[in-house]
Design an enzyme around this catalytic site. Structure first.
Site, PDB file in Angstrom:
ATOM      1  N   LYS A 245      84.639  49.360  57.709  1.00  0.00           N
ATOM      2  CA  LYS A 245      84.238  47.870  57.494  1.00  0.00           C
ATOM      3  C   LYS A 245      85.538  47.092  57.510  1.00  0.00           C
ATOM      4  O   LYS A 245      85.628  45.953  58.120  1.00  0.00           O
ATOM      5  CB  LYS A 245      83.430  47.633  56.207  1.00  0.00           C
ATOM      6  CG  LYS A 245      83.360  46.526  55.889  1.00  0.00           C
ATOM      7  CD  LYS A 245      82.041  45.784  56.542  1.00  0.00           C
ATOM      8  CE  LYS A 245      82.103  44.278  56.132  1.00  0.00           C
ATOM      9  NZ  LYS A 245      81.282  43.457  56.567  1.00  0.00           N
TER      10      LYS A 245
ATOM     11  N   CYS B 244      85.700  37.522  53.876  1.00  0.00           N
ATOM     12  CA  CYS B 244      85.602  38.653  54.621  1.00  0.00           C
ATOM     13  C   CYS B 244      86.992  38.734  55.335  1.00  0.00           C
ATOM     14  O   CYS B 244      88.225  39.388  55.127  1.00  0.00           O
ATOM     15  CB  CYS B 244      84.654  38.953  55.252  1.00  0.00           C
ATOM     16  SG  CYS B 244      82.956  39.022  54.552  1.00  0.00           S
TER      17      CYS B 244
HETATM   18  N1  NAD Z   1      78.088  37.367  51.879  1.00  0.00           N
HETATM   19  C1  NAD Z   1      78.363  37.950  53.184  1.00  0.00           C
HETATM   20  O1  NAD Z   1      78.216  37.691  54.152  1.00  0.00           O
HETATM   21  C2  NAD Z   1      78.775  39.498  53.074  1.00  0.00           C
HETATM   22  C3  NAD Z   1      78.723  40.230  54.277  1.00  0.00           C
HETATM   23  C4  NAD Z   1      79.200  41.575  54.033  1.00  0.00           C
HETATM   24  C5  NAD Z   1      79.719  42.284  53.037  1.00  0.00           C
HETATM   25  N2  NAD Z   1      79.443  41.396  51.838  1.00  0.00           N
HETATM   26  C6  NAD Z   1      79.838  42.220  50.597  1.00  0.00           C
HETATM   27  O2  NAD Z   1      78.703  42.457  49.861  1.00  0.00           O
HETATM   28  C7  NAD Z   1      79.080  42.227  48.422  1.00  0.00           C
HETATM   29  C8  NAD Z   1      78.270  41.314  47.894  1.00  0.00           C
HETATM   30  O3  NAD Z   1      78.506  39.945  48.338  1.00  0.00           O
HETATM   31  P1  NAD Z   1      77.432  38.972  48.392  1.00  0.00           P
HETATM   32  O4  NAD Z   1      77.771  37.952  49.410  1.00  0.00           O
HETATM   33  O5  NAD Z   1      76.011  39.337  48.172  1.00  0.00           O
HETATM   34  O6  NAD Z   1      77.669  38.230  46.836  1.00  0.00           O
HETATM   35  P2  NAD Z   1      76.895  37.064  46.072  1.00  0.00           P
HETATM   36  O7  NAD Z   1      77.972  36.409  45.196  1.00  0.00           O
HETATM   37  O8  NAD Z   1      76.058  36.387  46.934  1.00  0.00           O
HETATM   38  O9  NAD Z   1      76.147  37.722  45.029  1.00  0.00           O
HETATM   39  C9  NAD Z   1      76.385  38.765  44.076  1.00  0.00           C
HETATM   40  C10 NAD Z   1      75.171  38.828  43.093  1.00  0.00           C
HETATM   41  O10 NAD Z   1      75.660  39.923  41.968  1.00  0.00           O
HETATM   42  C11 NAD Z   1      75.566  39.631  40.904  1.00  0.00           C
HETATM   43  N3  NAD Z   1      76.427  40.183  39.722  1.00  0.00           N
HETATM   44  C12 NAD Z   1      77.622  39.918  39.604  1.00  0.00           C
HETATM   45  N4  NAD Z   1      78.214  40.815  38.606  1.00  0.00           N
HETATM   46  C13 NAD Z   1      77.069  41.587  38.247  1.00  0.00           C
HETATM   47  C14 NAD Z   1      77.140  42.883  37.369  1.00  0.00           C
HETATM   48  N5  NAD Z   1      78.083  43.188  37.117  1.00  0.00           N
HETATM   49  N6  NAD Z   1      75.941  43.408  37.619  1.00  0.00           N
HETATM   50  C15 NAD Z   1      74.674  43.129  38.347  1.00  0.00           C
HETATM   51  N7  NAD Z   1      74.696  42.068  39.178  1.00  0.00           N
HETATM   52  C16 NAD Z   1      76.027  41.298  39.324  1.00  0.00           C
HETATM   53  C17 NAD Z   1      75.755  38.162  40.948  1.00  0.00           C
HETATM   54  O11 NAD Z   1      74.778  37.542  39.785  1.00  0.00           O
HETATM   55  C18 NAD Z   1      74.901  37.749  42.177  1.00  0.00           C
HETATM   56  O12 NAD Z   1      73.505  37.446  41.936  1.00  0.00           O
HETATM   57  C19 NAD Z   1      80.720  41.842  48.545  1.00  0.00           C
HETATM   58  O13 NAD Z   1      81.245  43.060  48.465  1.00  0.00           O
HETATM   59  C20 NAD Z   1      80.810  41.485  49.645  1.00  0.00           C
HETATM   60  O14 NAD Z   1      82.153  41.615  50.134  1.00  0.00           O
HETATM   61  C21 NAD Z   1      79.214  40.241  51.818  1.00  0.00           C
END
Ligand code: NAD
Length: 447
Positions: free
Chosen positions: A226, A280
């Site tokens: 990734k 990212c």
């Molecule tokens: N958004 C994208 O396009 C994308 C793409 C690929 C990978 N990712 C990866 O996916 C992961 C999540 O990203 P996202 O975009 O979904 O984030 P986001 O900010 O949209 O959502 C994260 C969620 O996690 C919750 N959260 C935070 N701390 C927490 C805890 N301790 N316990 C439980 N819940 C908790 C928050 O309240 C939120 O609802 C990251 O590692 C990101 O790098 C994101």
């Protein structure tokens, strides 16, 4: 039902029969689509989030990630069917679940220095509910080695790795296409702590992903996949930007040259532009740079430098465009179109609009901004004045490839602006049409 020791076929059958309970930690832009897709394929899913609002919404069958097509229907359907529910109690969820997926934010600063607090917080809660035969999967993007750094925390509950399995299966998607991607746009990448865990995890992802699974020899290798995908994009965008600057110097149109070059199957020149933003692509190269002890990833570092210099280049183009139209930048009304880092998504991390607005102001321009996904307050936070019309504008600077900007009615705009200058930082407009209407039209790679 514990899955370690079962073959992938048995896992798939149990999954579809509703005998597998999965806890998904983090119900955000990535976690909620994943939880809904797991539920839609038959699993009993418990979503865990620290946000009470998110949990309450999900339990009412409502989707809070509005920009994700199809998610509202999927959440409603599966909450209604009793296959998806949410809680703030991560320890309770771990006690119920056979599989725990960590998909909370992996926060970094602009140089990729990690703050893994949410991941560690979740690991501690899982440790308190972990049972023999459980599988913990990280899906959040991590620098290689991070998933295995969770082992001591997960073992705090008394079990040893081997009693439970550990795996990494990175999210290969982005906001706006999550459901499509999770269910089979690309194969799922999986690495696990041992063969039995790997077999079970393959069964899980083969159930939801039509393109199947690529199994890696280790967790670290799966993490690297990734990260390298992001590095590839960053380096190739930097190459496109560098060649675009060269084309500017030599009076060529980079897009014309790239398009022709890309008809050869080994050439994949990317789109040059105003800069690289988001959580990212501009951050993953730093994972590689920061972890390099003996190697020196010069190319990766240089690519970062090039891409970070593009907002400054857009300001240079703005000065050039205005000068061609007989105006200095100082005192000119600049309308920056787009505050978010990419079209269609309200995300500001490393958005090129931030340095562009700052530098334009330093040169004494009056900077206005508009973004169809943003508010007046967002623009003010960036230091720009909100402006929804084109009256008295001296230069339009397009920073984001929002759909709305591709459809700008240039003939009407031409009648409203004070000076006809367009700097197209995302190559969204028809250069010929702009020039026919009398605009000075400059874009990255064509001056
Ligand atoms: N958004 C994208 O396009 C994308 C793409 C690929 C990978 N990712 C990866 O996916 C992961 C999540 O990203 P996202 O975009 O979904 O984030 P986001 O900010 O949209 O959502 C994260 C969620 O996690 C919750 N959260 C935070 N701390 C927490 C805890 N301790 N316990 C439980 N819940 C908790 C928050 O309240 C939120 O609802 C990251 O590692 C990101 O790098 C994101």
């Amino acid at each position: 039902m514990k899955l370690i020791g079962l073959n992938r076929g048995e896992v798939k059958r149990l999954f579809k029969e509703g005998k597998v309970t999965i806890a998904v930690y983090g119900l955000g832009k990535m976690g909620l689509p994943l939880a809904a897709v797991f539920a839609d394929h038959g699993a009993n899913v418990i979503g865990v989030d620290i946000s009470e609002k998110v949990v309450e919404m999900v339990n009412r069958g409502e989707n809070h990630v509005k920009e994700e097509p199809g998610l509202s229907e999927l959440v409603k359907k599966n909450v209604g069917a009793g296959r998806l529910r949410a809680t703030t109690d991560g320890v309770w969820a771990a006690k119920q679940a056979d599989v725990m997926v960590i998909l909370v934010p992996t926060l970094t600063d602009e140089r990729g220095n990690l703050k893994l607090d949410p991941v560690y917080d979740v690991a501690k809660k899982i440790a308190k509910g972990l049972e023999k035969g459980d599988i913990v999967i990280t899906e959040a993007t991590m620098p290689p080695g991070t998933t295995e750094s969770l082992i001591p925390i997960l073992e705090e509950g008394g079990l040893k790795l081997g009693d439970f399995g550990l795996a990494h299966a990175p999210e290969r998607t982005m906001t706006g296409t999550a459901i499509r991607d999770i269910t089979g746009q690309y194969p799922k990448i999986v690495g696990a702590s041992d063969e039995k865990t790997l077999e079970a995890v393959i069964g899980i992802y083969e159930t939801i992903n039509k393109k199947g699974v690529i199994s890696m020899s280790s967790i670290k290798a799966a993490e690297a996949v990734k990260v390298f995908e992001g590095v590839y994009r960053d380096v190739n965008i930097a190459l496109a930007n560098e060649l675009a600057l060269w084309c500017e110097e030599h009076g060529l149109d980079a897009l014309e040259v790239f398009k022709a070059a890309n008809t050869q199957p080994y050439c994949h020149l990317h789109m040059p532009g105003a800069g690289v933003g988001g959580h990212c692509i501009p951050l993953y190269p730093w994972f590689v740079i920061n972890l390099a002890k003996k190697t020196n990833p010069r190319l990766v570092k240089t690519a970062r430098e090039i891409n970070d210099s593009m907002p400054h280049h857009v300001v240079e183009l703005t000065i050039k465009g205005l000068n061609e139209a007989g105006r200095p930048l100082k005192g000119s009304n600049i309308l920056v179109l787009g505050l978010t880092f990419r079209g269609g998504v309200k995300e500001f991390m490393k958005s090129p609009a931030i340095p562009i607005i700052r530098e334009l102001k330093e040169w004494g321009a009056k900077v206005h901004a508009y973004d169809p996904l943003c508010t007046k307050e967002d623009a003010e936070r960036f230091g720009a004045e909100w402006k929804e019309d084109f009256k008295d504008v001296d230069a339009l600077v397009i920073v984001t490839d929002h759909r709305e900007f591709k459809n700008l009615k240039l003939d009407e705009i031409a009648k409203k602006v004070r000076t006809k200058v367009i700097i197209d930082g995302r190559n969204v407009l028809d250069a010929k049409k702009a020039e026919e209407l009398g605009f000075v039209y400059l874009r990255v790679g064509k001056v």
